[in-house]
Design a protein around this motif. Sequence first.
Motif, short mmCIF file in Angstrom:
data_model
loop_
_atom_site.label_atom_id
_atom_site.label_comp_id
_atom_site.label_asym_id
_atom_site.label_seq_id
_atom_site.Cartn_x
_atom_site.Cartn_y
_atom_site.Cartn_z
N LEU A 140 -5.29 65.88 60.66
CA LEU A 140 -6.53 66.53 60.27
C LEU A 140 -7.71 66.30 60.97
O LEU A 140 -8.46 66.83 61.21
N VAL A 141 -7.54 64.76 62.06
CA VAL A 141 -8.77 64.58 62.68
C VAL A 141 -8.93 65.90 63.82
O VAL A 141 -7.86 66.24 64.38
N GLY A 142 -10.03 66.21 63.90
CA GLY A 142 -10.32 67.34 64.82
C GLY A 142 -10.27 68.68 64.18
O GLY A 142 -10.65 69.73 64.94
N LYS A 143 -9.79 68.81 62.88
CA LYS A 143 -9.85 69.99 62.12
C LYS A 143 -10.71 70.03 61.01
O LYS A 143 -11.23 68.99 60.43
N PRO A 144 -11.10 71.29 60.43
CA PRO A 144 -12.05 71.40 59.47
C PRO A 144 -11.56 70.58 58.25
O PRO A 144 -10.50 70.87 57.82
N ALA A 145 -12.60 70.03 57.50
CA ALA A 145 -12.09 69.54 56.24
C ALA A 145 -11.61 70.47 55.13
O ALA A 145 -12.09 71.54 55.38
N PRO A 146 -10.76 70.28 54.49
CA PRO A 146 -10.08 71.12 53.50
C PRO A 146 -11.15 71.58 52.58
O PRO A 146 -11.94 70.58 52.14
N GLU A 147 -11.15 72.79 52.26
CA GLU A 147 -12.50 73.29 51.15
C GLU A 147 -11.96 73.21 49.86
O GLU A 147 -10.66 73.19 49.55
N PHE A 148 -12.84 72.52 48.91
CA PHE A 148 -12.59 72.40 47.53
C PHE A 148 -13.93 72.56 46.94
O PHE A 148 -14.98 72.44 47.64
N ARG A 149 -13.98 72.86 45.61
CA ARG A 149 -14.86 72.65 44.66
C ARG A 149 -14.48 71.97 43.52
O ARG A 149 -13.65 72.36 42.62
N LEU A 150 -14.93 70.76 43.09
CA LEU A 150 -14.48 70.06 42.10
C LEU A 150 -15.79 69.72 41.18
O LEU A 150 -16.84 69.50 41.78
N ASP A 151 -15.54 69.35 39.88
CA ASP A 151 -16.26 68.69 38.97
C ASP A 151 -16.53 67.47 39.66
O ASP A 151 -15.92 66.84 40.19
N THR A 152 -17.80 66.86 39.20
CA THR A 152 -18.11 65.60 39.83
C THR A 152 -17.96 64.52 38.43
O THR A 152 -17.91 64.86 37.40
N LEU A 153 -18.00 63.22 38.50
CA LEU A 153 -18.02 62.31 37.55
C LEU A 153 -19.22 62.67 36.40
O LEU A 153 -18.93 62.25 35.31
N ALA A 154 -20.37 62.96 37.14
CA ALA A 154 -21.46 63.46 36.12
C ALA A 154 -21.29 64.57 35.78
O ALA A 154 -20.96 65.70 36.46
N PRO A 155 -20.81 64.94 34.31
CA PRO A 155 -20.65 66.18 33.77
C PRO A 155 -21.62 67.22 34.08
O PRO A 155 -22.76 67.11 34.19
N GLY A 156 -21.05 68.44 34.15
CA GLY A 156 -21.84 69.57 34.33
C GLY A 156 -22.17 69.59 35.74
O GLY A 156 -22.92 70.72 36.14
N LYS A 157 -21.73 68.99 36.80
CA LYS A 157 -22.09 69.22 38.22
C LYS A 157 -20.68 69.39 38.69
O LYS A 157 -19.61 68.93 38.66
N GLN A 158 -20.94 70.00 40.16
CA GLN A 158 -19.65 70.44 41.06
C GLN A 158 -20.18 69.88 42.35
O GLN A 158 -21.30 69.92 42.68
N PHE A 159 -18.94 69.61 43.18
CA PHE A 159 -19.39 69.31 44.46
C PHE A 159 -18.38 69.94 45.52
O PHE A 159 -17.08 70.26 45.23
N SER A 160 -18.68 70.48 46.81
CA SER A 160 -18.07 71.00 47.54
C SER A 160 -18.38 70.70 49.13
O SER A 160 -19.60 70.29 49.08
N PRO A 161 -17.49 70.23 50.08
CA PRO A 161 -17.73 69.80 51.36
C PRO A 161 -18.81 70.86 51.88
O PRO A 161 -19.59 70.27 52.73
N ALA A 162 -18.90 72.06 51.72
CA ALA A 162 -19.94 72.84 52.17
C ALA A 162 -21.28 72.42 51.73
O ALA A 162 -22.34 72.68 52.43
N ASP A 163 -21.51 71.76 50.54
CA ASP A 163 -22.85 71.24 50.07
C ASP A 163 -23.24 70.27 51.31
O ASP A 163 -24.68 69.77 51.38
#
Length: 159
Positions: free
Chosen positions: A17-40
């Motif tokens: 994966l080095v040199g390639k785009p990080a896989p896209e995802f959207r997950l909930d965070t440990l803090a309830p009600g929030k999400q994270f994506s590498p696009a952030d």
Amino acid sequence: FLAVGLKRDPREVPSPLVGKPAPEFRLDTLAPGKQFSPADMRGQVWLLNVWASWCVSCRAEHPLLVAFAKQGGLPIVGLNYKDERGAAIAWLRQHGGDPYLVSAFDADGRVGIDFGVYGVPETFLIDKTGTIRYKHIGPVTDEALRTKILPMAEELARG
């Protein structure tokens, strides 16, 4: 071939994966009600640290990550891998605090699999465009930060 293989550092396993785009995802965070994506994180150089409350080696690197986060500079995002939310939150409290800007909660490990995680901890250096530039297997050490990760991150931030 065997002699060459025996002389290599196991933390230096090349990642496809080095040199390639990080896989896209959207997950909930440990803090309830929030999400994270590498696009952030687009436009920033950052670290993705894969960790878990059940991981003994994560305990070894945690004080270093907490101290590093307090210095500011390079943001660290956690990927809490195959864990239980309550156990992860308690673990952060018990072990000196939370070094992460945010921790994405990868309960079933699917995102970790997309990143090619062999085990925890693993740390990825990701550039401003979302491309993986470096993968560190095992606990991050002060030496790895000083000699490899930070110089590379500074170069990526300039470029």
